[in-house]
Design a protein around this motif. Structure first.
Motif, PDB file in Angstrom:
ATOM      1  N   PHE A  66       0.831  -1.198   0.000  1.00 23.33           N
ATOM      2  CA  PHE A  66       0.000   0.000   0.000  1.00 23.33           C
ATOM      3  C   PHE A  66       0.869   1.252   0.000  1.00 23.33           C
ATOM      4  O   PHE A  66       0.628   2.197  -0.767  1.00 23.33           O
ATOM      5  CB  PHE A  66      -0.926  -0.014   1.216  1.00 23.33           C
ATOM      6  CG  PHE A  66      -1.822   1.181   1.305  1.00 23.33           C
ATOM      7  CD1 PHE A  66      -2.957   1.254   0.519  1.00 23.33           C
ATOM      8  CD2 PHE A  66      -1.539   2.218   2.172  1.00 23.33           C
ATOM      9  CE1 PHE A  66      -3.801   2.349   0.594  1.00 23.33           C
ATOM     10  CE2 PHE A  66      -2.362   3.317   2.257  1.00 23.33           C
ATOM     11  CZ  PHE A  66      -3.499   3.385   1.466  1.00 23.33           C
ATOM     12  N   ASN A  67       1.900   1.270   0.840  1.00 23.84           N
ATOM     13  CA  ASN A  67       2.767   2.445   0.918  1.00 23.84           C
ATOM     14  C   ASN A  67       3.618   2.610  -0.328  1.00 23.84           C
ATOM     15  O   ASN A  67       3.849   3.739  -0.784  1.00 23.84           O
ATOM     16  CB  ASN A  67       3.642   2.377   2.166  1.00 23.84           C
ATOM     17  CG  ASN A  67       2.856   2.737   3.393  1.00 23.84           C
ATOM     18  OD1 ASN A  67       2.135   3.717   3.401  1.00 23.84           O
ATOM     19  ND2 ASN A  67       2.964   1.930   4.425  1.00 23.84           N
ATOM     20  N   LEU A  68       4.113   1.509  -0.898  1.00 23.29           N
ATOM     21  CA  LEU A  68       4.920   1.621  -2.114  1.00 23.29           C
ATOM     22  C   LEU A  68       4.088   2.124  -3.282  1.00 23.29           C
ATOM     23  O   LEU A  68       4.567   2.942  -4.078  1.00 23.29           O
ATOM     24  CB  LEU A  68       5.567   0.280  -2.447  1.00 23.29           C
ATOM     25  CG  LEU A  68       6.722  -0.118  -1.542  1.00 23.29           C
ATOM     26  CD1 LEU A  68       7.194  -1.526  -1.894  1.00 23.29           C
ATOM     27  CD2 LEU A  68       7.862   0.859  -1.654  1.00 23.29           C
ATOM     28  N   VAL A  69       2.851   1.662  -3.395  1.00 24.62           N
ATOM     29  CA  VAL A  69       1.977   2.157  -4.466  1.00 24.62           C
ATOM     30  C   VAL A  69       1.685   3.638  -4.239  1.00 24.62           C
ATOM     31  O   VAL A  69       1.706   4.447  -5.172  1.00 24.62           O
ATOM     32  CB  VAL A  69       0.683   1.325  -4.537  1.00 24.62           C
ATOM     33  CG1 VAL A  69      -0.353   1.978  -5.424  1.00 24.62           C
ATOM     34  CG2 VAL A  69       0.996  -0.072  -5.041  1.00 24.62           C
ATOM     35  N   GLY A  72       4.712   5.628  -5.211  1.00 25.28           N
ATOM     36  CA  GLY A  72       4.835   5.656  -6.665  1.00 25.28           C
ATOM     37  C   GLY A  72       3.856   6.627  -7.300  1.00 25.28           C
ATOM     38  O   GLY A  72       4.219   7.399  -8.200  1.00 25.28           O
ATOM     39  N   LEU A  73       2.605   6.609  -6.841  1.00 29.26           N
ATOM     40  CA  LEU A  73       1.611   7.531  -7.389  1.00 29.26           C
ATOM     41  C   LEU A  73       1.947   8.983  -7.060  1.00 29.26           C
ATOM     42  O   LEU A  73       1.786   9.873  -7.905  1.00 29.26           O
ATOM     43  CB  LEU A  73       0.218   7.180  -6.861  1.00 29.26           C
ATOM     44  CG  LEU A  73      -0.383   5.882  -7.382  1.00 29.26           C
ATOM     45  CD1 LEU A  73      -1.717   5.595  -6.701  1.00 29.26           C
ATOM     46  CD2 LEU A  73      -0.564   5.944  -8.888  1.00 29.26           C
ATOM     47  N   THR A  74       2.418   9.229  -5.854  1.00 29.38           N
ATOM     48  CA  THR A  74       2.800  10.584  -5.471  1.00 29.38           C
ATOM     49  C   THR A  74       3.957  11.085  -6.322  1.00 29.38           C
ATOM     50  O   THR A  74       3.930  12.223  -6.822  1.00 29.38           O
ATOM     51  CB  THR A  74       3.185  10.633  -3.978  1.00 29.38           C
ATOM     52  OG1 THR A  74       2.097  10.143  -3.204  1.00 29.38           O
ATOM     53  CG2 THR A  74       3.536  12.033  -3.551  1.00 29.38           C
ATOM     54  N   LEU A  75       4.973  10.262  -6.495  1.00 30.85           N
ATOM     55  CA  LEU A  75       6.107  10.669  -7.329  1.00 30.85           C
ATOM     56  C   LEU A  75       5.687  10.879  -8.779  1.00 30.85           C
ATOM     57  O   LEU A  75       6.146  11.825  -9.430  1.00 30.85           O
ATOM     58  CB  LEU A  75       7.226   9.632  -7.243  1.00 30.85           C
ATOM     59  CG  LEU A  75       8.010   9.608  -5.934  1.00 30.85           C
ATOM     60  CD1 LEU A  75       8.995   8.455  -5.942  1.00 30.85           C
ATOM     61  CD2 LEU A  75       8.729  10.914  -5.710  1.00 30.85           C
ATOM     62  N   ALA A  76       4.809  10.016  -9.293  1.00 36.25           N
ATOM     63  CA  ALA A  76       4.332  10.182 -10.669  1.00 36.25           C
ATOM     64  C   ALA A  76       3.587  11.496 -10.818  1.00 36.25           C
ATOM     65  O   ALA A  76       3.766  12.217 -11.815  1.00 36.25           O
ATOM     66  CB  ALA A  76       3.435   9.012 -11.054  1.00 36.25           C
ATOM     67  N   LEU A  77       2.774  11.847  -9.845  1.00 31.73           N
ATOM     68  CA  LEU A  77       2.035  13.107  -9.891  1.00 31.73           C
ATOM     69  C   LEU A  77       2.979  14.311  -9.827  1.00 31.73           C
ATOM     70  O   LEU A  77       2.829  15.272 -10.599  1.00 31.73           O
ATOM     71  CB  LEU A  77       1.030  13.155  -8.737  1.00 31.73           C
ATOM     72  CG  LEU A  77       0.021  14.278  -8.739  1.00 31.73           C
ATOM     73  CD1 LEU A  77      -0.911  14.116  -9.935  1.00 31.73           C
ATOM     74  CD2 LEU A  77      -0.775  14.276  -7.452  1.00 31.73           C
ATOM     75  N   VAL A  78       3.965  14.262  -8.945  1.00 32.55           N
ATOM     76  CA  VAL A  78       4.938  15.359  -8.838  1.00 32.55           C
ATOM     77  C   VAL A  78       5.720  15.500 -10.139  1.00 32.55           C
ATOM     78  O   VAL A  78       5.889  16.616 -10.665  1.00 32.55           O
ATOM     79  CB  VAL A  78       5.891  15.123  -7.642  1.00 32.55           C
ATOM     80  CG1 VAL A  78       7.090  16.049  -7.691  1.00 32.55           C
ATOM     81  CG2 VAL A  78       5.144  15.281  -6.332  1.00 32.55           C
TER      82      VAL A  78
END
Length: 106
Positions: A66-69, A72-78
């Motif tokens: 859950f935390n890795l996903v 990943g989503l946060t970094l992709a958004l940034v």
């Protein structure tokens, strides 16, 4: 070539660890190498899976995934927002440069 040697060394290390684990499991928890057994309780055994251990493992894996996903989503958004800003600024710079070149010609 150096990377290949590192990968081969890691594979050999994993094979050795797997072989020792299989030897430990096949001989009812005793290795041919001298190992000091500290306790015989199943709660302390790394090879005996009890229901509470399985539950804790399942929760840990779920938490980590859950935390890795999420990371990943946060970094992709940034990265998407940063890339969007860079594209806009490059487009504005090119349009300003085109306007100054056009006005210089006239």
């Amino acid at each position: 070539m150096r990377r290949l040697l590192v990968v081969i060394a890691l594979i050999v290390l994993l094979l050795i660890g797997g072989g020792l684990t299989m030897q430990l499991l096949s001989n009812n928890g005793s290795l041919q190498f001298p190992v000091l057994t500290q306790t015989a309780q199943p709660n302390a055994s790394p090879t005996t899976m009890l229901p509470w251990k399985a539950e804790q493992f399942f929760l840990l894996v779920g938490f980590l995934l859950f935390n890795l996903v999420g990371i990943g989503l946060t970094l992709a958004l940034v990265f998407w927002f940063v890339d969007r800003g860079l594209r806009r600024s490059k487009a504005e710079a090119e349009s300003k440069q085109a306007l100054t070149t056009e006005s210089a010609r006239q």
